[in-house]
Design an enzyme around this catalytic site. Structure first.
Site, PDB file in Angstrom:
ATOM      1  N   HIS A   1       4.232   5.862  11.651  1.00  0.00           N
ATOM      2  CA  HIS A   1       3.847   5.696  10.242  1.00  0.00           C
ATOM      3  C   HIS A   1       2.877   6.855   9.962  1.00  0.00           C
ATOM      4  CE1 HIS A   1       2.912   4.043   6.460  1.00  0.00           C
ATOM      5  NE2 HIS A   1       2.549   2.819   6.786  1.00  0.00           N
TER       6      HIS A   1
ATOM      7  N   LYS B   1      26.504  -5.378   0.519  1.00  0.00           N
ATOM      8  CA  LYS B   1      27.955  -5.582   0.682  1.00  0.00           C
ATOM      9  C   LYS B   1      28.447  -5.002   1.993  1.00  0.00           C
ATOM     10  CE  LYS B   1      28.423  -4.707  -4.264  1.00  0.00           C
ATOM     11  NZ  LYS B   1      28.905  -3.688  -5.205  1.00  0.00           N
TER      12      LYS B   1
ATOM     13  N   ARG C   1      11.151   3.574   4.232  1.00  0.00           N
ATOM     14  CA  ARG C   1      10.652   2.597   5.222  1.00  0.00           C
ATOM     15  C   ARG C   1      11.841   1.750   5.663  1.00  0.00           C
ATOM     16  NH1 ARG C   1       5.452  -1.234   4.889  1.00  0.00           N
ATOM     17  NH2 ARG C   1       4.545   0.794   5.342  1.00  0.00           N
TER      18      ARG C   1
ATOM     19  N   ARG D   1       0.807  -1.218   0.000  1.00  0.00           N
ATOM     20  CA  ARG D   1       0.000   0.000   0.000  1.00  0.00           C
ATOM     21  C   ARG D   1       0.848   1.280   0.000  1.00  0.00           C
ATOM     22  NH1 ARG D   1      -2.971  -4.052   2.056  1.00  0.00           N
ATOM     23  NH2 ARG D   1      -0.877  -4.632   2.682  1.00  0.00           N
ATOM     24  N   THR D   2       1.765   1.385   0.959  1.00  0.00           N
ATOM     25  CA  THR D   2       2.512   2.637   1.127  1.00  0.00           C
ATOM     26  C   THR D   2       3.380   2.910  -0.097  1.00  0.00           C
ATOM     27  OG1 THR D   2       2.556   2.076   3.473  1.00  0.00           O
ATOM     28  CG2 THR D   2       3.950   3.900   2.758  1.00  0.00           C
TER      29      THR D   2
HETATM   30  N1   CP Z   1      -0.471  -0.151   5.945  1.00  0.00           N
HETATM   31  C1   CP Z   1       0.706  -0.367   5.381  1.00  0.00           C
HETATM   32  O1   CP Z   1       1.702   0.269   5.732  1.00  0.00           O
HETATM   33  O2   CP Z   1       0.712  -1.310   4.405  1.00  0.00           O
HETATM   34  P1   CP Z   1       1.987  -1.753   3.560  1.00  0.00           P
HETATM   35  O3   CP Z   1       2.927  -2.473   4.512  1.00  0.00           O
HETATM   36  O4   CP Z   1       1.463  -2.671   2.477  1.00  0.00           O
HETATM   37  O5   CP Z   1       2.637  -0.527   3.002  1.00  0.00           O
END
Ligand code: CP
Length: 326
Positions: free
Chosen positions: A132, A82, A104, A54-55
């Site tokens: 998040h 590496k 992320r 999603r993100t």
């Molecule tokens: N909700 C969310 O962060 O989903 P993803 O891990 O698929 O990005």
């Protein structure tokens, strides 16, 4: 100083409102096929060191609508495999002249480290168990579309709060915007007082009490990859005590929204009836993820008039020629 989006905890109520209003405006433009202001020919690095559907896709979509270019990056195909450190990788990307980063990473605090060494805007797409922020914005936008406001609502966050960056960002956002937050789950996943003691919200270990009279339930994924052995006796036991389903929903308000940031474990955190009912906002949360990420990218790249979505409606200037259409 570049603007970063690292944590909802750092934002003022006015900034959250500004981001949500901007997201609503972008949604109107994209879905109405109206002009969208371009941020220009900037290149944004998409650094996903942890898996995402999603993100990642919604940041890509957001960048596409805003006319940005993206450079994709993951640890497996890079020199991190590496042994290059995160710091040296971020510095490398800075001198590769990337102009923004979406990142992320499994480590809490990694987005702050990236912002320190990158020198340009950094957007946190989830750092460990910390925050998040864009997920909380997508959730807030969804609640506002269905309920009109966040102020005065009772929101129960149910499940693995201990390991959840979504729970932390949502708790900060909802409480700043006037909602009452509850954390609901087993003692091992909703501990007192430890980390959760720092969060705004009341703790419940009984599902009936925790979701009693709730306007909104946010189910959380059981994050088995972050759990130590012994935190759960069994998945079946968890589902028996904490699953959101037709029966347990009777405790909440009759029009209570059922939310989940995804990915969901069907049959564990919630059953098919709850996930697929009219009360479920799961698909709205996914779609709104695009618009809050457009707002977030627009926000970090500058707050000047020429970049605010509304400026597109103003008399033509040289920069107005940069407009793109969804
Ligand atoms: N909700 C969310 O962060 O989903 P993803 O891990 O698929 O990005």
């Amino acid at each position: 100083m570049p603007r970063n989006l690292i944590a909802i905890r750092h934002l003022h109520r006015e900034e959250i409102s500004e981001l949500l209003e901007s997201a609503a405006d972008f949604k109107d433009r994209v879905t109405g096929n109206k002009p969208i202001p371009s941020i220009g020919k900037k290149v944004v690095g998409m650094l996903f060191f942890e898996n995402s559907t999603r993100t990642r896709v919604s940041f890509e979509q957001a960048a596409h609508y805003l006319g940005l270019k993206t450079a994709n990056f993951s640890s497996s195909g890079s020199s991190m495999s590496k042994g290059e450190t995160l710091k040296d990788t971020i510095l490398t990307l800075r001198y590769e002249r990337l102009e923004g980063l979406v990142m992320r990473h499994k480590a809490s605090g990694s987005a702050t480290l990236a912002a320190r060494y990158f020198g340009g805007p950094v957007l946190n797409a989830g750092d460990g168990q910390h925050e998040h922020p864009t997920q909380a914005l997508a959730d807030a936008m969804t609640i506002m579309e269905r309920r009109g406001s966040l102020d005065g609502l009772t929101v129960a966050i149910v499940g693995d709060v201990e390991h959840s960056r979504v729970a932390r960002s949502n708790a900060w956002l909802l409480s700043k915007m006037g909602a009452e937050v509850r954390f609901v789950g087993p003692r091992t996943l909703v501990p007192i007082p430890q980390h959760i003691g720092m969060l705004p919200g009341e703790v419940f270990h009984d599902l009936h009490a925790g979701i009693g009279g709730a306007d909104v339930i946010i189910c959380l994924r059981l994050q088995k990859e972050r759990m130590q052995e012994g935190m759960l006796s069994s998945i079946g036991e968890y589902a028996r005590l904490y699953q959101i389903n037709r029966e347990t929903l009777k405790y909440a308000k009759s029009d209570c929204l059922v939310m989940h940031p995804g990915p969901i474990n069907r049959g564990v955190e919630l059953d098919d009836a709850a996930a697929d009912s009219d009360r479920s906002t799961i698909h709205m949360q996914i779609e709104n993820g695009i618009f809050v990420r457009m707002a977030a990218l627009n926000w970090v790249f500058g707050s000047d008039e020429d970049r605010s979505p509304k400026s597109v409606d103003k008399p033509k200037s040289a920069k107005a020629k940069k407009e793109v259409t969804a």
